[in-house]
Design a protein around this motif. Structure first.
Motif, PDB file in Angstrom:
ATOM      1  N   UNK A 181       0.369  -1.087   1.315  1.00 28.61           N
ATOM      2  CA  UNK A 181       1.637  -0.397   1.495  1.00 28.61           C
ATOM      3  C   UNK A 181       1.685   0.803   0.561  1.00 28.61           C
ATOM      4  N   UNK A 182       2.341   1.833   1.001  1.00 26.83           N
ATOM      5  CA  UNK A 182       2.559   2.998   0.142  1.00 26.83           C
ATOM      6  C   UNK A 182       3.939   2.856  -0.479  1.00 26.83           C
ATOM      7  N   UNK A 183       3.984   2.970  -1.786  1.00 28.95           N
ATOM      8  CA  UNK A 183       5.274   2.815  -2.453  1.00 28.95           C
ATOM      9  C   UNK A 183       5.936   4.146  -2.742  1.00 28.95           C
ATOM     10  N   UNK A 184       5.171   5.221  -2.719  1.00 27.09           N
ATOM     11  CA  UNK A 184       5.727   6.538  -2.964  1.00 27.09           C
ATOM     12  C   UNK A 184       5.089   7.503  -1.974  1.00 27.09           C
ATOM     13  N   UNK A 217      -1.537  -2.802  -7.659  1.00 30.15           N
ATOM     14  CA  UNK A 217      -2.103  -1.479  -7.383  1.00 30.15           C
ATOM     15  C   UNK A 217      -3.628  -1.529  -7.340  1.00 30.15           C
ATOM     16  N   UNK A 218      -4.210  -2.500  -8.018  1.00 25.79           N
ATOM     17  CA  UNK A 218      -5.664  -2.614  -8.090  1.00 25.79           C
ATOM     18  C   UNK A 218      -6.120  -3.844  -7.302  1.00 25.79           C
ATOM     19  N   UNK A 248       1.529   9.090  -2.603  1.00 27.83           N
ATOM     20  CA  UNK A 248       0.669   8.198  -1.821  1.00 27.83           C
ATOM     21  C   UNK A 248       0.087   7.066  -2.668  1.00 27.83           C
ATOM     22  N   UNK A 249       0.916   6.471  -3.497  1.00 28.37           N
ATOM     23  CA  UNK A 249       0.507   5.323  -4.294  1.00 28.37           C
ATOM     24  C   UNK A 249       0.353   4.123  -3.372  1.00 28.37           C
TER      25      UNK A 249
END
Length: 93
Positions: free
Chosen positions: A34-37, A8-9, A41-42
């Motif tokens: 990539x967006x995971x949610x 994520x970072x 918009x994670x």
């Protein structure tokens, strides 16, 4: 071998990728996101890596040529000579 690192970072990704490079892995392409949610918009950062294992048996041309680069040998002269002989043999037929 093929590996994907996802974080994520971006700094965490860089640290993990650098660690894998030190262990002999090579980058395969660039960083992707990539967006995971789709609701929150994670965003995750993704990097693919590959590791090519050395071949146990050398390739036979006129004499064995090692493909293992760990011995710091340069095989390009032998390969150049081989392809030149192949080119000349076709030309003389």
């Amino acid at each position: 071998e093929y590996m994907i690192i996802e974080e994520r970072d971006i700094e965490d990704l860089a640290n993990k990728v650098n660690n894998m490079i030190e262990k002999g892995w090579k980058l395969q392409g660039g960083v992707s996101t990539t967006r995971t949610n789709y609701h929150t918009y994670t965003i995750h950062y993704v990097q693919a890596l590959i590791k090519i294992r050395s071949i146990d048996k050398p390739v036979s041309l006129d004499k064995p040529v090692s493909l293992d680069k760990s011995d710091n040998s340069d095989n390009s002269d032998e390969l150049d000579k081989y392809w030149e002989r192949k080119r000349l043999s076709k030309k003389n037929k």
